[in-house]
Write a protein that holds these residues in place. Structure first.
Motif, mmCIF file in Angstrom:
data_model
loop_
_atom_site.group_PDB
_atom_site.id
_atom_site.type_symbol
_atom_site.label_atom_id
_atom_site.label_comp_id
_atom_site.label_asym_id
_atom_site.label_seq_id
_atom_site.Cartn_x
_atom_site.Cartn_y
_atom_site.Cartn_z
ATOM 1 N N GLY A 86 0.860 -1.162 -0.014
ATOM 2 C CA GLY A 86 -0.050 0.011 0.076
ATOM 3 C C GLY A 86 0.920 1.474 0.063
ATOM 4 O O GLY A 86 0.499 2.196 -0.878
ATOM 5 N N ALA A 87 2.035 1.191 0.739
ATOM 6 C CA ALA A 87 2.780 2.407 0.875
ATOM 7 C C ALA A 87 3.458 2.486 -0.456
ATOM 8 O O ALA A 87 3.773 3.656 -0.932
ATOM 9 C CB ALA A 87 3.762 2.399 1.909
ATOM 10 N N LEU A 88 3.924 1.501 -1.010
ATOM 11 C CA LEU A 88 4.867 1.623 -2.369
ATOM 12 C C LEU A 88 3.785 2.229 -3.361
ATOM 13 O O LEU A 88 3.820 2.697 -4.204
ATOM 14 C CB LEU A 88 5.455 0.358 -2.862
ATOM 15 C CG LEU A 88 6.507 -0.394 -2.040
ATOM 16 C CD1 LEU A 88 6.816 -1.635 -2.328
ATOM 17 C CD2 LEU A 88 7.636 0.718 -2.410
ATOM 18 N N SER A 89 2.441 1.730 -3.482
ATOM 19 C CA SER A 89 1.483 2.041 -4.445
ATOM 20 C C SER A 89 1.232 3.583 -4.186
ATOM 21 O O SER A 89 1.176 4.519 -5.049
ATOM 22 C CB SER A 89 0.121 1.428 -4.149
ATOM 23 O OG SER A 89 0.361 0.217 -4.595
ATOM 24 N N LEU A 126 -10.038 -0.735 -0.600
ATOM 25 C CA LEU A 126 -10.071 0.638 0.093
ATOM 26 C C LEU A 126 -8.837 1.629 -0.429
ATOM 27 O O LEU A 126 -9.005 2.809 -0.774
ATOM 28 C CB LEU A 126 -9.920 0.623 1.384
ATOM 29 C CG LEU A 126 -11.076 -0.169 2.172
ATOM 30 C CD1 LEU A 126 -10.791 -0.284 3.757
ATOM 31 C CD2 LEU A 126 -12.345 0.864 2.101
ATOM 32 N N ARG A 127 -7.618 0.870 -0.519
ATOM 33 C CA ARG A 127 -6.489 1.409 -1.128
ATOM 34 C C ARG A 127 -6.776 2.095 -2.800
ATOM 35 O O ARG A 127 -6.611 3.187 -2.971
ATOM 36 C CB ARG A 127 -5.288 0.561 -1.297
ATOM 37 C CG ARG A 127 -4.110 1.268 -2.086
ATOM 38 C CD ARG A 127 -3.242 -0.219 -2.642
ATOM 39 N NE ARG A 127 -4.011 -0.709 -3.557
ATOM 40 C CZ ARG A 127 -3.763 -2.225 -3.945
ATOM 41 N NH1 ARG A 127 -2.968 -2.778 -3.126
ATOM 42 N NH2 ARG A 127 -4.493 -2.713 -4.743
ATOM 43 N N ASP A 128 -7.575 1.455 -3.428
ATOM 44 C CA ASP A 128 -7.867 1.771 -4.666
ATOM 45 C C ASP A 128 -8.723 2.918 -4.587
ATOM 46 O O ASP A 128 -8.680 3.800 -5.597
ATOM 47 C CB ASP A 128 -8.282 0.868 -5.552
ATOM 48 C CG ASP A 128 -6.862 -0.011 -6.013
ATOM 49 O OD1 ASP A 128 -5.917 0.072 -5.711
ATOM 50 O OD2 ASP A 128 -7.174 -1.458 -6.315
ATOM 51 N N VAL A 129 -9.657 2.721 -3.959
ATOM 52 C CA VAL A 129 -10.904 3.654 -3.907
ATOM 53 C C VAL A 129 -10.473 4.918 -3.241
ATOM 54 O O VAL A 129 -10.547 6.228 -4.004
ATOM 55 C CB VAL A 129 -12.117 3.175 -3.016
ATOM 56 C CG1 VAL A 129 -13.000 4.539 -2.889
ATOM 57 C CG2 VAL A 129 -12.976 2.111 -3.662
ATOM 58 N N ARG A 173 -21.911 1.150 -5.380
ATOM 59 C CA ARG A 173 -21.616 0.512 -6.622
ATOM 60 C C ARG A 173 -21.064 1.786 -7.757
ATOM 61 O O ARG A 173 -19.866 1.642 -8.041
ATOM 62 C CB ARG A 173 -22.978 0.119 -7.262
ATOM 63 C CG ARG A 173 -22.987 0.246 -8.897
ATOM 64 C CD ARG A 173 -24.210 0.331 -9.597
ATOM 65 N NE ARG A 173 -24.860 1.610 -9.184
ATOM 66 C CZ ARG A 173 -26.050 2.053 -9.188
ATOM 67 N NH1 ARG A 173 -26.987 1.215 -9.125
ATOM 68 N NH2 ARG A 173 -26.322 3.204 -8.980
ATOM 69 N N ASP A 174 -21.449 3.074 -7.269
ATOM 70 C CA ASP A 174 -20.996 4.325 -8.153
ATOM 71 C C ASP A 174 -19.532 4.593 -7.437
ATOM 72 O O ASP A 174 -18.523 4.919 -8.595
ATOM 73 C CB ASP A 174 -21.732 5.476 -7.854
ATOM 74 C CG ASP A 174 -23.009 5.030 -8.507
ATOM 75 O OD1 ASP A 174 -23.154 4.379 -9.635
ATOM 76 O OD2 ASP A 174 -24.170 5.839 -8.416
ATOM 77 N N VAL A 175 -19.259 4.380 -6.388
ATOM 78 C CA VAL A 175 -17.940 4.838 -5.678
ATOM 79 C C VAL A 175 -16.808 3.848 -6.470
ATOM 80 O O VAL A 175 -15.701 4.199 -6.821
ATOM 81 C CB VAL A 175 -18.008 4.722 -4.264
ATOM 82 C CG1 VAL A 175 -16.532 4.677 -3.789
ATOM 83 C CG2 VAL A 175 -18.593 5.857 -3.690
ATOM 84 N N LEU A 176 -17.229 2.386 -6.474
ATOM 85 C CA LEU A 176 -16.325 1.416 -6.828
ATOM 86 C C LEU A 176 -16.045 1.387 -8.368
ATOM 87 O O LEU A 176 -15.004 1.136 -8.914
ATOM 88 C CB LEU A 176 -16.845 0.067 -6.519
ATOM 89 C CG LEU A 176 -16.873 -0.277 -5.168
ATOM 90 C CD1 LEU A 176 -17.633 -1.760 -4.811
ATOM 91 C CD2 LEU A 176 -15.443 -0.460 -4.513
#
Lengths: 214, 214, 214
Positions: free
Chosen positions: A23-26, A138-141, C139-142
């Motif tokens: 996560g930190a590297l991302s 969560l990281r990607d959002v 759904r929309d957030v993802l």
């Protein structure tokens, strides 16, 4: 097998460390983040899946939050990535390998802890997968990307398989270190094969193939 | 000090009002939202941090939801911003000041409530920060922006400092109105200095400086 | 009326099915997703609102997760959309109608279950709306879009109205199948009118009208 078993704890802390590094590297790679941003994203990636699992099984406060060992391991992994990670930011391989390691370990420990809390068979498999993919989602959002679980090569499927192995082993009374490691290695192997050969799960019928490379 | 203390309640409602105004003004500024969107975003910004905190400490149903005073204050702040906010939409200063006020008040009340529920020292500090940044993070995710906690000048650090002051004061038995206000003012001052002088927390070593202004 | 009443269960499973179809069709339409992505997005859309509601009322583990009927209905709806949905991907009407159906049914069942758990009147209305809009918001957030509840024609308002009808009927002792269906139809009708005629809730005063079609 209780949640305090040394096996579950060791695997869980291993997954936490791998996801914190990832996560930190991302964070360093995809966005211009300062030390707080890197630490936040590392800890969210490392602890998020377990927190979601613990909400689902009503094990609040979440173990990964109330147990200082998880916090320390997640913070340490994030800070190590912050200090040394810039040398790796152009290499995507370490990020992918660490992500696969976290995915595999959390699929096993997530399913195992869910079983300890008495959920049904299907629910334990799903919770293993949620634990495995939750932190990365969560990281990607938070970084404004469509979550890898929705778009990538064989991401959730190996986690579901590993969780299934754990649940079957538990129901047949053979769950222990060998079964846990076998399940994690199965997940890790399939995930890395998927990354290496760009394998995807089946697409909807009738989809135009030129969508694949827009 | 219980969660029903007038001090904690007053500071908490103050933070709720500031964040409701801020969230609603942000909604008017960044997106074409109707009254429901403005109200929703104001209430999410105002109540989100406290709800996340209450999930972590297993204080469900969340106080900010079951106590009608929080709902009324959050709705009132959002509606005031809806009616009068269009005159301010080109001014970013009120949004930043309100955000800093909410951040400061919630860092104090979040840490204080966490201590009331018996969490550890480190956890209370982290929960103060989560309470402070949670609502704004949900606001940013819902409007498609990378959360301010990940990208901005000294955002989480003053919240962590304020929460630390609260926890130290509590552990040494001197927590009360003066300590709470001092902690909040410390956070507010550092945050506003960070905004004014574009101070950032340390970046990863080796990062190219031309990333700073892409 | 308990949460186990056949009426509540039937309406709830109907809403689950409608939202699973809708979420999976949205996944096929807006993003290049494989079977796991379609299934994940369908299930998140179908089960997310109920899970958020159950966190708020401290009914953990969430009913929509621990009860296998919800999981099966959500998975079935998602898979049906995966197999047959490509024929519909250029048609936006089915997606909108299914979304309105899920919205209406969940507003009724969400408010009804909240009342069963003894929350206040205003809270029951809000929880009905949260149950109705929660899954679609996730759904929309993802998928990286601003949630429909923040931007669309009369989306949250009909849900709030339906939940209000349920709460008033409950408080006056006339809640039952007719009142539940009337509330759901009211919500569905207003939502479809809003879609048909592009009706919006009031915008902030002073807003330039040329924002409406950027």
């Amino acid at each position: 097998m209780t949640t305090e078993s040394p096996l579950l704890l060791a695997l869980d802390l291993g997954g936490t460390f791998a996801f914190a590094l990832n996560g930190a590297l991302s964070a360093i790679r995809v966005a211009r983040l300062d030390v707080v941003g890197v630490l936040t994203l590392g800890m969210v990636t490392a602890l998020g899946g377990g927190i979601i699992r613990d909400v689902f099984i009503d094990a609040l406060p979440p173990a990964t939050f109330s147990d200082w060992r998880y916090l320390v391991v997640a913070a340490a992994g994030s800070l190590i990535a912050f200090v040394f990670g810039w040398r790796l930011t152009r290499l995507s391989r370490p990020i992918l390998v660490l992500d696969a390691a976290g995915l595999s370990l959390f699929a096993v420990t997530g399913a195992s802890k869910a079983l300890d809390f008495g959920v049904g068979t299907g629910q334990a498999v799903i919770l293993g997968a949620i634990t495995a993919v939750g932190g990365g989602t969560l990281r990607d959002v938070l970084t404004g990307r469509v979550p890898v679980v929705l778009r990538s090569e064989l991401y959730a499927i190996p986690a579901l398989l590993a969780a299934t192995v754990v649940v079957v082993a538990d129901r047949t009374g053979v769950y222990g270190l060998p079964a846990a490691l076998a399940a994690a290695l199965l997940c890790f192997g399939i995930r890395m094969l998927g990354v290496r050969y760009h394998l995807d799960a089946p697409r909807p019928p009738g989809e135009r193939h030129d969508w694949d490379e827009p």
